[in-house]
Design an enzyme around this catalytic site. Structure first.
Site, PDB file in Angstrom:
ATOM      1  N   ARG A 188     -33.914 -42.879  20.574  1.00 21.20           N
ATOM      2  CA  ARG A 188     -33.365 -44.244  20.537  1.00 21.20           C
ATOM      3  C   ARG A 188     -33.174 -44.701  19.092  1.00 21.20           C
ATOM      4  O   ARG A 188     -32.152 -45.321  18.760  1.00 21.20           O
ATOM      5  CB  ARG A 188     -34.286 -45.210  21.299  1.00 21.20           C
ATOM      6  CG  ARG A 188     -34.167 -45.097  22.823  1.00 21.20           C
ATOM      7  CD  ARG A 188     -35.330 -45.789  23.529  1.00 21.20           C
ATOM      8  NE  ARG A 188     -35.124 -45.841  24.968  1.00 21.20           N
ATOM      9  CZ  ARG A 188     -35.318 -44.812  25.797  1.00 21.20           C
ATOM     10  NH1 ARG A 188     -35.716 -43.636  25.313  1.00 21.20           N
ATOM     11  NH2 ARG A 188     -35.118 -44.944  27.100  1.00 21.20           N
TER      12      ARG A 188
ATOM     13  N   SER B 199     -31.616 -42.395  37.205  1.00 19.18           N
ATOM     14  CA  SER B 199     -32.259 -42.337  35.894  1.00 19.18           C
ATOM     15  C   SER B 199     -32.058 -43.654  35.161  1.00 19.18           C
ATOM     16  O   SER B 199     -30.936 -44.174  35.100  1.00 19.18           O
ATOM     17  CB  SER B 199     -31.674 -41.204  35.049  1.00 19.18           C
ATOM     18  OG  SER B 199     -32.194 -41.249  33.729  1.00 19.18           O
TER      19      SER B 199
ATOM     20  N   GLU C  90     -42.501 -38.904  34.548  1.00 17.09           N
ATOM     21  CA  GLU C  90     -42.677 -37.772  33.639  1.00 17.09           C
ATOM     22  C   GLU C  90     -44.122 -37.291  33.585  1.00 17.09           C
ATOM     23  O   GLU C  90     -44.397 -36.171  33.135  1.00 17.09           O
ATOM     24  CB  GLU C  90     -42.198 -38.143  32.235  1.00 17.09           C
ATOM     25  CG  GLU C  90     -43.002 -39.247  31.582  1.00 17.09           C
ATOM     26  CD  GLU C  90     -42.221 -39.967  30.493  1.00 17.09           C
ATOM     27  OE1 GLU C  90     -42.674 -39.961  29.350  1.00 17.09           O
ATOM     28  OE2 GLU C  90     -41.159 -40.545  30.808  1.00 17.09           O
TER      29      GLU C  90
ATOM     30  N   ARG D 299     -38.299 -31.064  40.102  1.00 16.56           N
ATOM     31  CA  ARG D 299     -39.717 -30.950  39.786  1.00 16.56           C
ATOM     32  C   ARG D 299     -40.609 -30.962  41.027  1.00 16.56           C
ATOM     33  O   ARG D 299     -41.675 -30.342  41.029  1.00 16.56           O
ATOM     34  CB  ARG D 299     -40.136 -32.063  38.824  1.00 16.56           C
ATOM     35  CG  ARG D 299     -39.715 -31.782  37.389  1.00 16.56           C
ATOM     36  CD  ARG D 299     -40.179 -32.852  36.429  1.00 16.56           C
ATOM     37  NE  ARG D 299     -39.877 -32.437  35.048  1.00 16.56           N
ATOM     38  CZ  ARG D 299     -39.847 -33.250  34.026  1.00 16.56           C
ATOM     39  NH1 ARG D 299     -40.100 -34.544  34.188  1.00 16.56           N
ATOM     40  NH2 ARG D 299     -39.566 -32.805  32.807  1.00 16.56           N
TER      41      ARG D 299
ATOM     42  N   LYS E 232     -38.828 -28.008  23.931  1.00 16.64           N
ATOM     43  CA  LYS E 232     -37.916 -29.125  24.215  1.00 16.64           C
ATOM     44  C   LYS E 232     -38.488 -30.439  23.694  1.00 16.64           C
ATOM     45  O   LYS E 232     -37.761 -31.284  23.165  1.00 16.64           O
ATOM     46  CB  LYS E 232     -37.676 -29.199  25.722  1.00 16.64           C
ATOM     47  CG  LYS E 232     -36.687 -30.247  26.171  1.00 16.64           C
ATOM     48  CD  LYS E 232     -36.503 -30.149  27.681  1.00 16.64           C
ATOM     49  CE  LYS E 232     -35.331 -30.997  28.155  1.00 16.64           C
ATOM     50  NZ  LYS E 232     -35.515 -32.431  27.911  1.00 16.64           N
TER      51      LYS E 232
END
Length: 429
Positions: free
Chosen positions: A31, A168, A311, A342, A408
């Site tokens: 961001r 999302s 997450e 997931r 990642k």
């Protein structure tokens, strides 16, 4: 991201007793990079995360003509008007694939955006439709997915748009972050099932306001007025979501883990770990030294709606598989559209080690059973590596396939994990 070697997750032979200094937040770093790229002057970003996701974001901005230079403490960003022609690789990074297109729509020239094969399956349709409605000229082949080509005219009209962001929260954040540079700003209204990961939207709004933007919010409504983005210095907090596996190790081993620099107030969803781990039986304390989690070696399962903190699910599912009572994790149907599905991946891999995990329509039901070693596939998903590491603490022989994919968001993870297990209480040699 691939790696040919597997990794044998180490098993703990004693309670852990460690301090784990975490790198910066991925969510805040990416961001800050977007806001810096659109600012009215040079920007410094201190203590950013350096990982595949953030390096892809920096490379995307460079491709658009924005200066992103390394410094001793982070990055120095020199804003410029975005310009094509450019080709952008988003990898498998949700923040890059959803935050960059609105910036690319401001460019003069053609911008082509693509990513890893799985990136072409992740939800993008609402963002693509919104950009069209706001004046962008783009071609996605009618798929509502990557790859896509934007033919920029040096600006975007902006205005009001309605989207379904239930897939999302990044679909909203991407529009908001670039909105001060839209001619009319933006008004985004969400219609559909609840937007997941609300703390990430709070982070977007807070960082926009910190950069001088005017932002108004209401139930499922966000407005950003057109105007300058103020150049400022960003200090990135530690990545609290990446604390999950380290703090979880205290529960599994009956030890103690401290994460220094835990912010007293934050919009990061990882801050919920304090309550979630306490609900499983951990002793959680905060001090000027940081956040400390202590375990007794036995802990209970968890019944929790993780809609806002999805997450954290992989590590919490691993803990649940080792707990003393069943768990039910719900509110996370949107995880099927993450780096991998997931829910299916966690069920398959934990069950492959002898576990009892059942997929629900919006989550997982986990009944603890004795586990055995075996191969744990990671599906190019960094958080699957972290989940496997937690299981390996108590289960000998967990062989983690493609551990390199953890780069990642947390390069050097296996080294940090080894340090965690090697640490000894103060005064012991």
């Amino acid at each position: 991201m691939t790696s040919g070697a597997s990794w044998l997750a180490p098993t703990a032979d004693r309670p852990v007793a460690a301090r784990v200094a975490l790198p910066g937040s991925k969510s805040m770093t990416n961001r800050a990079l977007i806001l810096a790229a659109l600012a009215d002057g040079p920007v410094t970003i201190e203590r950013p995360l350096r990982s595949r996701d953030t390096d892809l974001m920096a490379a995307a901005l460079r491709a658009l003509g924005i200066g992103v230079a390394e410094t001793s403490g982070g990055w120095a960003v020199t804003p410029a008007e975005p310009a094509g022609p450019a080709r952008i690789d988003v990898g498998l990074a949700g923040t890059v694939m959803r935050f960059v297109p609105p910036v690319a729509a401001l460019a003069a020239g053609t911008v082509e955006i693509d990513g890893d094969p799985r990136a072409r399956e992740r939800p993008m349709g609402p963002l693509i439709a919104a950009l069209r409605a706001l004046g962008a000229d783009l071609d996605d082949g009618g798929r509502g997915l990557l790859p896509l080509t934007l033919r920029g005219r040096g600006g975007l009209a902006g205005g009001a748009v309605t989207i379904d962001a239930s897939g999302s929260s990044q679909l909203v954040s991407g529009l908001l972050l670039a909105a001060p540079r839209f001619g009319k700003g933006v008004e985004v209204r969400h219609e559909g099932p609840p937007v997941p990961s609300a703390p990430h939207l709070e982070m977007t709004v807070a960082m926009l306001r910190a950069a001088g933007a005017t932002v108004d919010t209401g139930p499922d409504l966000w407005r950003v007025a057109p105007g300058p983005v103020t150049a400022r210095r960003w200090e990135i907090e530690p990545d609290l979501s990446n604390a999950a596996q380290f703090l979880g190790a205290a529960l599994v081993t009956g030890g103690s883990v401290t994460v220094p620099g835990w912010p007293a107030a934050t919009t990061q969803p990882g801050d919920r770990l304090r309550d979630l781990l306490a609900a499983m039986g951990a002793e959680v304390t905060s001090s000027p030294d940081g956040l400390t989690v202590r375990g007794t070696g036995t802990f209970t399962g968890l019944d929790a709606d993780l809609h806002e903190v999805g997450e954290l699910t992989p590590v919490l599912a691993a803990l649940a598989a080792l707990a003393g009572t069943p768990s039910r994790l719900t509110g996370i149907a949107h995880l099927r559209g993450h780096e991998t599905d997931r829910l299916a991946a966690l069920a398959a891999e934990i069950n492959g080690l002898g576990g009892d995990v059942r997929e629900l329509s919006d989550g997982l039901e986990i009944r603890p059973r004795p586990l055995r070693g075996g191969v744990f596939h990671t599906y190019d998903d960094h958080r699957m590596v972290m989940a496997a590491a937690v299981l390996g603490l108590a289960v000998p022989g967990v062989e983690v396939e493609n551990p390199g994919t953890v780069g990642k968001t947390l390069p050097g993870f296996t080294g940090l994990w080894a340090d965690l297990l090697a640490a000894r209480p103060t005064g012991q040699g």
